[in-house]
Write a protein that holds these residues in place. Structure first.
Motif, PDB file in Angstrom:
ATOM      1  N   ASN A 154       0.798  -1.234   0.000  1.00 52.53           N
ATOM      2  CA  ASN A 154       0.000   0.000   0.000  1.00 52.53           C
ATOM      3  C   ASN A 154       0.830   1.283   0.000  1.00 52.53           C
ATOM      4  N   LEU A 155       2.106   1.169  -0.282  1.00 53.23           N
ATOM      5  CA  LEU A 155       2.951   2.349  -0.443  1.00 53.23           C
ATOM      6  C   LEU A 155       2.909   2.820  -1.899  1.00 53.23           C
ATOM      7  N   PRO A 156       3.280   4.067  -2.168  1.00 49.47           N
ATOM      8  CA  PRO A 156       3.310   4.545  -3.562  1.00 49.47           C
ATOM      9  C   PRO A 156       4.477   3.972  -4.363  1.00 49.47           C
ATOM     10  N   SER A 157       5.464   3.375  -3.710  1.00 49.86           N
ATOM     11  CA  SER A 157       6.552   2.692  -4.407  1.00 49.86           C
ATOM     12  C   SER A 157       6.074   1.303  -4.832  1.00 49.86           C
ATOM     13  N   LYS A 158       6.850   0.670  -5.713  1.00 53.68           N
ATOM     14  CA  LYS A 158       6.500  -0.674  -6.170  1.00 53.68           C
ATOM     15  C   LYS A 158       7.084  -1.751  -5.262  1.00 53.68           C
ATOM     16  N   TYR A 159       8.298  -1.500  -4.790  1.00 59.30           N
ATOM     17  CA  TYR A 159       9.013  -2.507  -4.006  1.00 59.30           C
ATOM     18  C   TYR A 159       9.633  -1.879  -2.761  1.00 59.30           C
ATOM     19  N   VAL A 160       9.902  -2.735  -1.789  1.00 59.55           N
ATOM     20  CA  VAL A 160      10.730  -2.378  -0.640  1.00 59.55           C
ATOM     21  C   VAL A 160      11.943  -3.303  -0.657  1.00 59.55           C
ATOM     22  N   ILE A 161      13.120  -2.716  -0.582  1.00 57.13           N
ATOM     23  CA  ILE A 161      14.348  -3.495  -0.442  1.00 57.13           C
ATOM     24  C   ILE A 161      14.824  -3.330   0.997  1.00 57.13           C
ATOM     25  N   SER A 186      24.621  -4.125  -1.864  1.00 55.14           N
ATOM     26  CA  SER A 186      23.650  -5.220  -1.938  1.00 55.14           C
ATOM     27  C   SER A 186      22.307  -4.734  -2.460  1.00 55.14           C
ATOM     28  N   CYS A 187      21.876  -3.561  -1.998  1.00 56.34           N
ATOM     29  CA  CYS A 187      20.604  -2.998  -2.470  1.00 56.34           C
ATOM     30  C   CYS A 187      20.674  -2.645  -3.953  1.00 56.34           C
ATOM     31  N   LEU A 188      21.767  -2.033  -4.357  1.00 53.18           N
ATOM     32  CA  LEU A 188      21.930  -1.659  -5.760  1.00 53.18           C
ATOM     33  C   LEU A 188      22.031  -2.894  -6.649  1.00 53.18           C
ATOM     34  N   ASP A 189      22.739  -3.907  -6.195  1.00 57.37           N
ATOM     35  CA  ASP A 189      22.834  -5.154  -6.959  1.00 57.37           C
ATOM     36  C   ASP A 189      21.458  -5.786  -7.145  1.00 57.37           C
ATOM     37  N   LEU A 190      20.718  -5.870  -6.053  1.00 58.29           N
ATOM     38  CA  LEU A 190      19.393  -6.488  -6.104  1.00 58.29           C
ATOM     39  C   LEU A 190      18.456  -5.701  -7.008  1.00 58.29           C
ATOM     40  N   ALA A 191      18.520  -4.381  -6.921  1.00 61.26           N
ATOM     41  CA  ALA A 191      17.688  -3.538  -7.780  1.00 61.26           C
ATOM     42  C   ALA A 191      18.060  -3.710  -9.247  1.00 61.26           C
ATOM     43  N   ASN A 195      15.765  -5.133 -12.611  1.00 60.40           N
ATOM     44  CA  ASN A 195      15.371  -4.065 -13.544  1.00 60.40           C
ATOM     45  C   ASN A 195      14.627  -2.926 -12.849  1.00 60.40           C
ATOM     46  N   ILE A 196      15.045  -2.624 -11.631  1.00 60.80           N
ATOM     47  CA  ILE A 196      14.508  -1.483 -10.895  1.00 60.80           C
ATOM     48  C   ILE A 196      15.314  -0.259 -11.309  1.00 60.80           C
ATOM     49  N   ALA A 234      22.578   1.303 -15.445  1.00 61.63           N
ATOM     50  CA  ALA A 234      21.766   0.526 -14.510  1.00 61.63           C
ATOM     51  C   ALA A 234      20.567   1.292 -13.954  1.00 61.63           C
ATOM     52  N   PHE A 235      20.711   2.588 -13.682  1.00 60.82           N
ATOM     53  CA  PHE A 235      19.661   3.332 -12.995  1.00 60.82           C
ATOM     54  C   PHE A 235      19.356   4.649 -13.697  1.00 60.82           C
TER      55      PHE A 235
END
Length: 257
Positions: A154-161, A186-191, A195-196, A234-235
């Motif tokens: 229910n957040l305006p973002s799509k994902y939580v890392i 780790s967060c950047l790798d996962l994103a 394809n975040i 990547a971003f």
């Protein structure tokens, strides 16, 4: 149903579900009832729950979301190529993924109405987030410096890392600096692997985990800059989210120097 009707329905359910709350006298105004509901949900263990109750909570959180000022990440000014600052509440940021600086259980903060980012993210994402994290962890503890991904519900973002930062007790060590750097990588790798394209970081470990803010901001900025150089495609945007002007100062000076 309107918000007050939804809050009443949810409180009726949770007061009957939790033996600790049996016979508790409810507040007589909406504001206090809503705050009480937040606290009740904060302390709720990740037990199974009916879809009907989850849908009621979704309705409440979506109605509240419509009343908030949502900031689109693409509206933020750039301070450097692909990098922006955001001074405000990370739970109101429209972005592909927000990072949660969480504890090792990944289940959120169980202190009622606590002001930490972990509590806020779980509160406004809803119970579904704690259930999802519990399914991932199954009682295990997450390693410091690693990252896990869930939906944002229910957040305006799509994902939580979710990432567990180092806890500083006493003098800051090289190990703790390395662990903080690992959180960002780790967060950047996962994103990147998922394809975040846009991601927002809080100031990991600088709250109750007591990592010095000046050092933490330097590690955050240098790590992100190095990562963007290594993976230039990547971003589209990386955001440093801060909640106070004091925190913003530490980041701003790194882009002035």
């Amino acid at each position: 149903m309107n918000k007050e009707e939804l809050v009443d329905k949810l409180l009726e359910y949770f007061l009957n579900e939790d033996e600790r709350l049996k016979g508790y006298k409810l507040p007589d105004n909406y504001k206090d009832k809503r705050l009480f509901l937040r606290g009740v949900i904060n302390i709720r263990e990740p037990y199974e729950i009916s879809e009907d109750i989850l849908k009621l909570e979704d309705q409440l959180l979506q109605l509240e979301l419509k009343e908030k000022d949502i900031t689109d990440v693409n509206s933020l000014d750039l301070v450097e190529d692909k990098i922006s600052f955001y001074l405000g509440d990370i739970t109101t940021l429209k972005v592909d993924a927000i990072v949660n600086a969480c504890n090792s259980s990944l289940l959120g903060c169980f202190i009622p109405n606590h002001s930490c980012i972990d509590n806020a993210i779980h509160t406004y994402a809803g119970i579904r987030l704690r259930l999802a994290c519990n399914k991932i962890m199954q009682g295990r503890e997450e390693e410091t410096g690693k990252a896990r991904k869930t939906l944002a519900y229910n957040l305006p973002s799509k994902y939580v890392i979710h990432t567990v930062g180092p806890i500083v007790r006493g003098n800051l060590t090289d190990k703790e600096k390395s662990e903080l750097k690992s959180c960002y990588i780790s967060c950047l790798d996962l994103a990147r692997e998922n394809n975040i394209n846009t991601i927002a970081f809080p100031s990991i470990s600088t709250g109750v985990f007591s990592f010095p803010k000046d050092v933490a901001s330097k590690i955050a900025v240098s790590t992100v800059r190095d990562y963007l150089k290594k993976y230039p495609d990547a971003f589209e945007r990386v955001v440093f989210n801060v909640f106070t002007k004091e925190d913003l100062h530490y980041y701003e000076r790194l882009f002035r120097d």
